[in-house]
Design a protein around this motif. Structure first.
Motif, PDB file in Angstrom:
ATOM      1  N   ARG A 113      -5.283  -2.346  -1.027  1.00 25.62           N
ATOM      2  CA  ARG A 113      -5.151  -3.438  -0.045  1.00 25.62           C
ATOM      3  C   ARG A 113      -3.827  -3.642   0.472  1.00 25.62           C
ATOM      4  O   ARG A 113      -2.949  -3.474  -0.471  1.00 25.62           O
ATOM      5  CB  ARG A 113      -5.879  -4.669  -0.613  1.00 25.62           C
ATOM      6  CG  ARG A 113      -5.771  -5.845   0.362  1.00 25.62           C
ATOM      7  CD  ARG A 113      -6.022  -6.959  -0.570  1.00 25.62           C
ATOM      8  NE  ARG A 113      -4.906  -7.624  -1.137  1.00 25.62           N
ATOM      9  CZ  ARG A 113      -4.915  -8.847  -1.383  1.00 25.62           C
ATOM     10  NH1 ARG A 113      -5.644  -9.811  -1.032  1.00 25.62           N
ATOM     11  NH2 ARG A 113      -3.892  -9.306  -2.241  1.00 25.62           N
ATOM     12  N   GLN A 114      -3.720  -3.299   1.698  1.00 24.62           N
ATOM     13  CA  GLN A 114      -2.457  -3.487   2.503  1.00 24.62           C
ATOM     14  C   GLN A 114      -2.545  -4.462   3.685  1.00 24.62           C
ATOM     15  O   GLN A 114      -3.497  -4.354   4.635  1.00 24.62           O
ATOM     16  CB  GLN A 114      -1.904  -2.355   3.031  1.00 24.62           C
ATOM     17  CG  GLN A 114      -1.703  -1.151   2.078  1.00 24.62           C
ATOM     18  CD  GLN A 114      -0.445  -1.617   1.441  1.00 24.62           C
ATOM     19  OE1 GLN A 114       0.433  -2.102   1.940  1.00 24.62           O
ATOM     20  NE2 GLN A 114      -0.327  -0.970   0.334  1.00 24.62           N
ATOM     21  N   GLY A 115      -2.113  -5.796   3.556  1.00 26.17           N
ATOM     22  CA  GLY A 115      -2.414  -6.909   4.342  1.00 26.17           C
ATOM     23  C   GLY A 115      -1.014  -7.475   4.539  1.00 26.17           C
ATOM     24  O   GLY A 115      -0.324  -7.675   3.892  1.00 26.17           O
ATOM     25  N   ALA A 116      -1.048  -7.705   5.817  1.00 26.02           N
ATOM     26  CA  ALA A 116       0.526  -8.586   6.373  1.00 26.02           C
ATOM     27  C   ALA A 116       0.578  -9.941   5.761  1.00 26.02           C
ATOM     28  O   ALA A 116       1.647  -9.959   5.168  1.00 26.02           O
ATOM     29  CB  ALA A 116       0.340  -8.630   7.941  1.00 26.02           C
ATOM     30  N   GLY A 120       0.262  -6.423  -1.270  1.00 27.71           N
ATOM     31  CA  GLY A 120      -0.312  -5.313  -1.471  1.00 27.71           C
ATOM     32  C   GLY A 120      -0.894  -5.045  -3.078  1.00 27.71           C
ATOM     33  O   GLY A 120      -0.227  -5.739  -3.792  1.00 27.71           O
ATOM     34  N   GLU A 121      -1.785  -4.546  -3.095  1.00 33.56           N
ATOM     35  CA  GLU A 121      -2.459  -4.321  -4.126  1.00 33.56           C
ATOM     36  C   GLU A 121      -3.095  -2.933  -4.618  1.00 33.56           C
ATOM     37  O   GLU A 121      -3.650  -2.312  -3.407  1.00 33.56           O
ATOM     38  CB  GLU A 121      -3.631  -5.339  -4.806  1.00 33.56           C
ATOM     39  CG  GLU A 121      -3.236  -6.447  -5.177  1.00 33.56           C
ATOM     40  CD  GLU A 121      -4.436  -7.546  -5.276  1.00 33.56           C
ATOM     41  OE1 GLU A 121      -4.672  -7.876  -6.530  1.00 33.56           O
ATOM     42  OE2 GLU A 121      -5.375  -7.900  -4.478  1.00 33.56           O
ATOM     43  N   GLN A 122      -3.370  -2.316  -5.642  1.00 32.23           N
ATOM     44  CA  GLN A 122      -3.885  -1.144  -5.947  1.00 32.23           C
ATOM     45  C   GLN A 122      -4.622  -1.383  -7.276  1.00 32.23           C
ATOM     46  O   GLN A 122      -4.039  -1.906  -8.382  1.00 32.23           O
ATOM     47  CB  GLN A 122      -3.242   0.175  -6.210  1.00 32.23           C
ATOM     48  CG  GLN A 122      -2.435   0.521  -4.542  1.00 32.23           C
ATOM     49  CD  GLN A 122      -1.870   1.799  -4.596  1.00 32.23           C
ATOM     50  OE1 GLN A 122      -1.104   2.224  -5.971  1.00 32.23           O
ATOM     51  NE2 GLN A 122      -1.921   2.778  -3.782  1.00 32.23           N
ATOM     52  N   ARG A 141       4.582  -7.658  -4.174  1.00 31.48           N
ATOM     53  CA  ARG A 141       4.920  -9.214  -3.626  1.00 31.48           C
ATOM     54  C   ARG A 141       5.917  -8.948  -2.593  1.00 31.48           C
ATOM     55  O   ARG A 141       7.100  -8.457  -2.879  1.00 31.48           O
ATOM     56  CB  ARG A 141       5.100 -10.069  -4.804  1.00 31.48           C
ATOM     57  CG  ARG A 141       3.643 -10.460  -5.339  1.00 31.48           C
ATOM     58  CD  ARG A 141       4.101 -11.463  -6.478  1.00 31.48           C
ATOM     59  NE  ARG A 141       2.723 -11.704  -7.416  1.00 31.48           N
ATOM     60  CZ  ARG A 141       2.384 -11.222  -8.636  1.00 31.48           C
ATOM     61  NH1 ARG A 141       3.292 -10.317  -9.048  1.00 31.48           N
ATOM     62  NH2 ARG A 141       1.304 -11.582  -9.028  1.00 31.48           N
ATOM     63  N   ALA A 142       5.943  -9.556  -1.571  1.00 29.69           N
ATOM     64  CA  ALA A 142       7.069  -9.787  -0.382  1.00 29.69           C
ATOM     65  C   ALA A 142       7.423  -8.479  -0.190  1.00 29.69           C
ATOM     66  O   ALA A 142       8.951  -8.221  -0.011  1.00 29.69           O
ATOM     67  CB  ALA A 142       8.033 -10.814  -1.155  1.00 29.69           C
ATOM     68  N   MET A 146       5.496  -1.424  -5.412  1.00 25.74           N
ATOM     69  CA  MET A 146       4.034  -1.825  -6.353  1.00 25.74           C
ATOM     70  C   MET A 146       4.781  -1.458  -7.851  1.00 25.74           C
ATOM     71  O   MET A 146       5.351  -0.858  -8.117  1.00 25.74           O
ATOM     72  CB  MET A 146       3.128  -0.518  -6.236  1.00 25.74           C
ATOM     73  CG  MET A 146       2.330  -0.607  -4.754  1.00 25.74           C
ATOM     74  SD  MET A 146       1.008  -2.156  -4.990  1.00 25.74           S
ATOM     75  CE  MET A 146       0.339  -1.716  -3.288  1.00 25.74           C
ATOM     76  N   VAL A 147       4.236  -2.522  -8.550  1.00 26.18           N
ATOM     77  CA  VAL A 147       4.747  -2.652 -10.019  1.00 26.18           C
ATOM     78  C   VAL A 147       3.305  -2.713 -10.850  1.00 26.18           C
ATOM     79  O   VAL A 147       2.154  -3.312 -10.154  1.00 26.18           O
ATOM     80  CB  VAL A 147       5.776  -3.582 -10.529  1.00 26.18           C
ATOM     81  CG1 VAL A 147       6.928  -3.585  -9.476  1.00 26.18           C
ATOM     82  CG2 VAL A 147       5.212  -5.198  -9.945  1.00 26.18           C
TER      83      VAL A 147
END
Length: 157
Positions: A113-116, A120-122, A141-142, A146-147
């Motif tokens: 998921r990539q949203g403005a 972001g998430e995976q 975040r911000a 990715m972590v």
């Protein structure tokens, strides 16, 4: 003679196996154990995947064991117009979120998921055997890289 060849060809075509469902690996009940990052606190979850014959979608129910509180309902499906797969995940924390995946890349299935206006998430599913997999939840975040948020090792029940 040509009629018999035509009939034989039609019978062969009718009996040829359908293409394998790329989502079939996930079907069934999975028991998972892992940890939250970076706290290293334990985490246990149950996931149940079922094929919906009316839509050809894969439906997933995810439930964390206490003291965890995460519960989600998911729909995974091939998106003909977009090429690749799409998922909708509904949970009590974020509401409804949309993800995309190209499908299997080797033994890895990644939803992104990539949203403005959203982090972001995976969700990264790695097939480690015929009845085992790992699931890593990654977050950004911000705009940071990715972590790892949590990780699970799962076995089909």
């Amino acid at each position: 003679m040509p009629t018999s060849l035509l009939i034989a060809g039609l019978l062969a075509a009718a009996s040829s196996p359908a293409a394998p469902d790329p989502l079939a690996y996930f079907e069934g009940a999975w028991d998972c154990a892992g940890r939250f990052e970076p706290s290293k606190k334990p985490l246990a979850s149950a996931m149940v995947f079922s094929h919906d014959p009316d839509t050809a979608a894969l439906l997933k129910r995810h439930r964390d064991a206490a003291p965890g509180t995460y519960k989600a309902a998911e729909t995974w499906s091939f998106a003909r117009g977009a090429g690749g797969f799409r998922a909708a995940i509904a949970d009590g924390f974020s509401g409804l979120r949309w993800y995309a995946s190209p499908g299997w890349e080797g033994d890895r299935w990644t939803w992104t998921r990539q949203g403005a206006s959203e982090p972001g998430e995976q969700f990264i599913y790695v097939r480690t055997g015929s009845a085992t997999m790992t699931v890593d939840w990654m977050i950004s975040r911000a705009g940071a890289p990715m972590v790892l948020g949590d990780t699970l090792a799962c076995r089909k029940a």
